[in-house]
Every structure is written in C-alpha cells, then in structure tokens.
Design an enzyme around this catalytic site. Structure first.
Site, PDB file in Angstrom:
ATOM      1  N   LYS A  28      12.661  15.839 -10.081  1.00 23.56           N
ATOM      2  CA  LYS A  28      12.714  16.354  -8.705  1.00 23.56           C
ATOM      3  C   LYS A  28      12.397  15.246  -7.700  1.00 23.56           C
ATOM      4  O   LYS A  28      11.302  14.688  -7.705  1.00 23.56           O
ATOM      5  CB  LYS A  28      11.720  17.510  -8.552  1.00 23.56           C
ATOM      6  CG  LYS A  28      11.721  18.148  -7.173  1.00 23.56           C
ATOM      7  CD  LYS A  28      11.056  19.509  -7.183  1.00 23.56           C
ATOM      8  CE  LYS A  28      10.916  20.066  -5.780  1.00 23.56           C
ATOM      9  NZ  LYS A  28      10.442  21.464  -5.776  1.00 23.56           N
TER      10      LYS A  28
ATOM     11  N   ARG B  94       8.265  26.477  -1.765  1.00 23.15           N
ATOM     12  CA  ARG B  94       8.641  27.892  -1.831  1.00 23.15           C
ATOM     13  C   ARG B  94       7.583  28.682  -2.569  1.00 23.15           C
ATOM     14  O   ARG B  94       6.812  28.134  -3.350  1.00 23.15           O
ATOM     15  CB  ARG B  94       9.937  28.027  -2.646  1.00 23.15           C
ATOM     16  CG  ARG B  94      11.151  27.741  -1.857  1.00 23.15           C
ATOM     17  CD  ARG B  94      12.414  28.194  -2.586  1.00 23.15           C
ATOM     18  NE  ARG B  94      12.347  28.232  -4.034  1.00 23.15           N
ATOM     19  CZ  ARG B  94      12.799  29.254  -4.766  1.00 23.15           C
ATOM     20  NH1 ARG B  94      13.304  30.319  -4.178  1.00 23.15           N
ATOM     21  NH2 ARG B  94      12.752  29.210  -6.085  1.00 23.15           N
TER      22      ARG B  94
ATOM     23  N   ARG C 146      14.972  27.465 -14.377  1.00 18.99           N
ATOM     24  CA  ARG C 146      14.610  26.286 -15.175  1.00 18.99           C
ATOM     25  C   ARG C 146      15.666  26.072 -16.247  1.00 18.99           C
ATOM     26  O   ARG C 146      16.215  27.054 -16.767  1.00 18.99           O
ATOM     27  CB  ARG C 146      13.261  26.439 -15.913  1.00 18.99           C
ATOM     28  CG  ARG C 146      12.271  27.351 -15.327  1.00 18.99           C
ATOM     29  CD  ARG C 146      11.302  26.703 -14.391  1.00 18.99           C
ATOM     30  NE  ARG C 146      10.736  25.453 -14.823  1.00 18.99           N
ATOM     31  CZ  ARG C 146      10.344  24.515 -13.937  1.00 18.99           C
ATOM     32  NH1 ARG C 146      10.530  24.692 -12.647  1.00 18.99           N
ATOM     33  NH2 ARG C 146       9.785  23.403 -14.356  1.00 18.99           N
TER      34      ARG C 146
HETATM   35  P1  ATP Z   1      12.192  26.298  -8.063  1.00 19.47           P
HETATM   36  O1  ATP Z   1      12.542  25.661  -6.757  1.00 19.47           O
HETATM   37  O2  ATP Z   1      13.345  26.346  -8.959  1.00 19.47           O
HETATM   38  O3  ATP Z   1      11.546  27.604  -7.910  1.00 19.47           O
HETATM   39  P2  ATP Z   1      10.174  24.345  -8.403  1.00 19.47           P
HETATM   40  O4  ATP Z   1       9.313  24.118  -9.601  1.00 19.47           O
HETATM   41  O5  ATP Z   1      10.876  23.157  -7.901  1.00 19.47           O
HETATM   42  O6  ATP Z   1      11.138  25.420  -8.839  1.00 19.47           O
HETATM   43  P3  ATP Z   1       9.410  24.939  -5.725  1.00 19.47           P
HETATM   44  O7  ATP Z   1       8.671  26.093  -5.185  1.00 19.47           O
HETATM   45  O8  ATP Z   1      10.811  24.722  -5.272  1.00 19.47           O
HETATM   46  O9  ATP Z   1       9.319  25.028  -7.292  1.00 19.47           O
HETATM   47  O10 ATP Z   1       8.665  23.604  -5.327  1.00 19.47           O
HETATM   48  C1  ATP Z   1       7.306  23.512  -5.372  1.00 19.47           C
HETATM   49  C2  ATP Z   1       6.954  22.673  -6.583  1.00 19.47           C
HETATM   50  O11 ATP Z   1       7.353  21.337  -6.346  1.00 19.47           O
HETATM   51  C3  ATP Z   1       5.461  22.589  -6.812  1.00 19.47           C
HETATM   52  O12 ATP Z   1       5.008  23.681  -7.592  1.00 19.47           O
HETATM   53  C4  ATP Z   1       5.305  21.259  -7.540  1.00 19.47           C
HETATM   54  O13 ATP Z   1       5.403  21.440  -8.935  1.00 19.47           O
HETATM   55  C5  ATP Z   1       6.530  20.474  -7.105  1.00 19.47           C
HETATM   56  N1  ATP Z   1       6.173  19.345  -6.256  1.00 19.47           N
HETATM   57  C6  ATP Z   1       5.250  19.295  -5.282  1.00 19.47           C
HETATM   58  N2  ATP Z   1       5.218  18.094  -4.700  1.00 19.47           N
HETATM   59  C7  ATP Z   1       6.150  17.337  -5.346  1.00 19.47           C
HETATM   60  C8  ATP Z   1       6.595  16.008  -5.225  1.00 19.47           C
HETATM   61  N3  ATP Z   1       6.103  15.179  -4.286  1.00 19.47           N
HETATM   62  N4  ATP Z   1       7.580  15.581  -6.047  1.00 19.47           N
HETATM   63  C9  ATP Z   1       8.117  16.391  -6.982  1.00 19.47           C
HETATM   64  N5  ATP Z   1       7.737  17.684  -7.165  1.00 19.47           N
HETATM   65  C10 ATP Z   1       6.770  18.145  -6.340  1.00 19.47           C
HETATM   66  C1  BTN Z   2       9.979  23.080  -2.402  1.00 19.64           C
HETATM   67  O1  BTN Z   2      10.250  22.191  -3.214  1.00 19.64           O
HETATM   68  O2  BTN Z   2       9.704  24.258  -2.727  1.00 19.64           O
HETATM   69  C2  BTN Z   2      10.065  22.777  -0.948  1.00 19.64           C
HETATM   70  C3  BTN Z   2       9.230  21.615  -0.520  1.00 19.64           C
HETATM   71  C4  BTN Z   2       9.379  21.370   0.960  1.00 19.64           C
HETATM   72  C5  BTN Z   2       8.455  20.302   1.466  1.00 19.64           C
HETATM   73  C6  BTN Z   2       8.697  19.986   2.910  1.00 19.64           C
HETATM   74  S1  BTN Z   2       7.736  18.591   3.456  1.00 19.64           S
HETATM   75  C7  BTN Z   2       8.121  18.945   5.122  1.00 19.64           C
HETATM   76  C8  BTN Z   2       8.026  20.451   5.264  1.00 19.64           C
HETATM   77  N1  BTN Z   2       6.656  20.852   5.488  1.00 19.64           N
HETATM   78  C9  BTN Z   2       6.169  21.584   4.493  1.00 19.64           C
HETATM   79  O3  BTN Z   2       5.016  22.048   4.431  1.00 19.64           O
HETATM   80  N2  BTN Z   2       7.110  21.764   3.558  1.00 19.64           N
HETATM   81  C10 BTN Z   2       8.352  21.100   3.907  1.00 19.64           C
END
Ligand code: ATP
Ligand code: BTN
Length: 268
Positions: free
Chosen positions: A127, A60, A258
C-alpha cells in the site's frame, strides 16, 4: 513546503477552479477533519490544505493513517505527503468517486501504480497511498455537497509495523521525489477529474479502473464473508466478485477486500 511551491500549485489549479487557495499547516490533527470542521461553519471555498504533519490521520472505517513529519524546508527530506482538497460538488450520482480519485492519482504519479478497490493505491502488492472522501451537507442546496478528498502518500521507506498491508513508497519508482513535486503533479489533474466526475460520473472511467485494478482475476475474501474471484467494477464503481453462487455486486463502502492468498511479506 515553501511558499513558491504552494504558489505554483495554486497557479496550476486556479484556471480550473476560480477562487482556489492553497494552504500549508505545519501540524494539524487531520486535514480531512479540519476541512469538515470548516464546512460545518460555512467555510465552503475551494481549498487545498497540506499538512507538514498529521497527529490523528484517519483512514476508512475509523482506522488510522500514519505519517511522519516532513522535513520542512528541505523538500528532498519529505517522508510523506498528506493533503485534502475541499470543494462544492454536485454530481448526479456520487458512486465511484473514490475510484475516480484513485485513477487520477495513479495516472499523475507513475505507470507501475495500481488500485485496490475502493480506496487504496498499491505498488507491487503493497500500500502506497490511501484516499478518504467525506462530504458535508450545504443548507438550501440539496444537490450540492462540500466534498473533502483526502490523500495520504508514503514518499520514503517506512516500517510495516502495525499496518494491515505492507507499505510501499513513491521513492521506489520516483527516487528522491519530495512532497511539493508530488503534489504539483497531482493537484490540477485531480481537480479536473473531480469536475469531470461531477458532469459525467464514474462510467467513463470504468475500463481505466479495471486496467489498473490490482486484484482483477485474483481470489479474494471480503469482510462480509464473501469469497470469490474479483472481476473489476461496474459502471457505478461497484466491485464484481465471481462466487460459488454467481456474480455478486459489492456496493457497500463498509466492506474491506483482501487477496485470499496475500504475498508472504504481508505477514511480517
Ligand atoms: P481496505 O481499504 O480494503 O478496507 P485497508 O487495510 O487498506 O483495507 P483502510 O481503512 O483503507 O484499510 O486504510 C487504513 C489502513 O491503512 C490502516 O488500518 C493501516 O493498516 C494502513 N495504513 C495506515 N497508514 C499507512 C501508511 N502510511 N502506509 C501504508 N498503510 C498505512
Ligand atoms: C485509507 O487508506 O483508508 C485512507 C487514508 C487517507 C489518509 C489521508 S491523509 C490526508 C487526509 N487526512 C486524513 O486524516 N486522512 C486523509
């Protein structure tokens, strides 16, 4: 992922979704980006696109999703599962769709998993998976959009370096699970959940989400400056936060949530 596994997934979903196909690509920038590109040129059939490796996985708010390449023919070696499900959908209200997807993913995988509003799956405050939903307009049918539901799941241990929240992986609760087995558990229930959402929206899932909510009753801070105690979601999936100024309803998907006092390993 081998052809037999893909066919088993196709057969599990086909009764729910006529014309459904499953496709595996060894490498792609992002399964979401690929299905959105296809939708823009009129390719609107229901499809599950699975990637062996994503070179530009997206989260996102322009963030990245990181995943290692899987081990090809050796399912026990899979490090991650990345896929997107694309289908035309016409719900009366789109609110709460990412929450409905999260509920389905958690219910398919393991009872210890929890949800973090609006789009994360957590295991023990870390996560495990992320959900990214995008939609494309369809010409001439304003009520229907092509929905692309992307899910990324860690299957094996991965380093916390560069991540905003420490990672969890599915092998912690389902030792040795591979991408094919994880996808087979999730695919048909996910399609059923999307079709149910199309008919009835998020409201029937409100109490289930709140039971699975990782941050219910927890002091939280939001990227829009709000601080308070998270109180679960309402019938449209909006986050409810008890603040010093009363109960605040967070609708915007641009907001990040958070815990106010994250567990110490988050700062590693
Ligand atoms: P929120 O969803 O509450 O805004 P978030 O920190 O989870 O917070 P997202 O935009 O949902 O943010 O997810 C993207 C984030 O997920 C990235 O900024 C990174 O920190 C994290 N991320 C990316 N790849 C992975 C992974 N394989 N496992 C766990 N976390 C990951
Ligand atoms: C998040 O945590 O903000 C969302 C992560 C979503 C990852 C999946 S992997 C399959 C699909 N392709 C992408 O580029 N993103 C989603």
């Amino acid at each position: 992922m081998d052809a037999r596994a893909l066919e088993a997934i196709r057969e599990a979903v086909l009764p729910e979704l006529p014309g459904f196909e499953v496709e595996w690509l060894p490498q792609i920038d992002s399964t979401n980006s690929e299905l959105m590109r296809r939708a823009r040129v009129g390719r609107l059939a229901p499809v599950l696109l699975v990637a062996g490796q994503q070179t530009a996985g997206r989260g996102r708010l322009g963030r990245q999703w990181f995943s290692e390449a899987d081990a090809g023919a050796n399912p026990a070696g899979d490090a991650a599962l990345t896929f997107s499900l694309g289908l035309p959908l016409a719900p009366l209200n789109w609110s709460g769709l990412s929450l409905a997807v999260g509920v389905s993913v958690v219910q398919s995988l393991h009872p210890d998993l929890r949800l973090k509003w609006p789009n994360d799956v957590w295991l023990h405050d870390r996560k495990l998976a992320g959900i990214l939903i995008e939609t494309a307009n369809l010409p001439d049918t304003p009520a229907t959009r092509y929905a692309v539901v992307g899910v990324g799941i860690n299957l094996k241990a991965r380093a916390a370096t560069g991540l905003r929240t420490a990672p969890a992986w599915l092998g912690e609760v389902l030792p040795g699970i591979g991408a094919a087995a994880a996808l087979l558990r999730m695919a048909a229930p996910l399609v059923q959940a999307l079709l149910a959402f199309e008919q009835r929206g998020f409201a029937p899932l409100q109490s289930r989400f709140n039971q699975l909510d990782a941050l219910g009753g927890v002091a939280v801070s939001l990227s829009d400056g709000t601080q308070g105690v998270a109180q679960g979601v309402d019938g449209l999936g909006a986050l409810l936060v008890h603040t010093a100024h009363g109960l605040k309803k967070i609708i915007s998907s641009e907001v990040s949530l958070r815990p106010l006092n994250p567990p110490p390993y988050e700062n590693l």
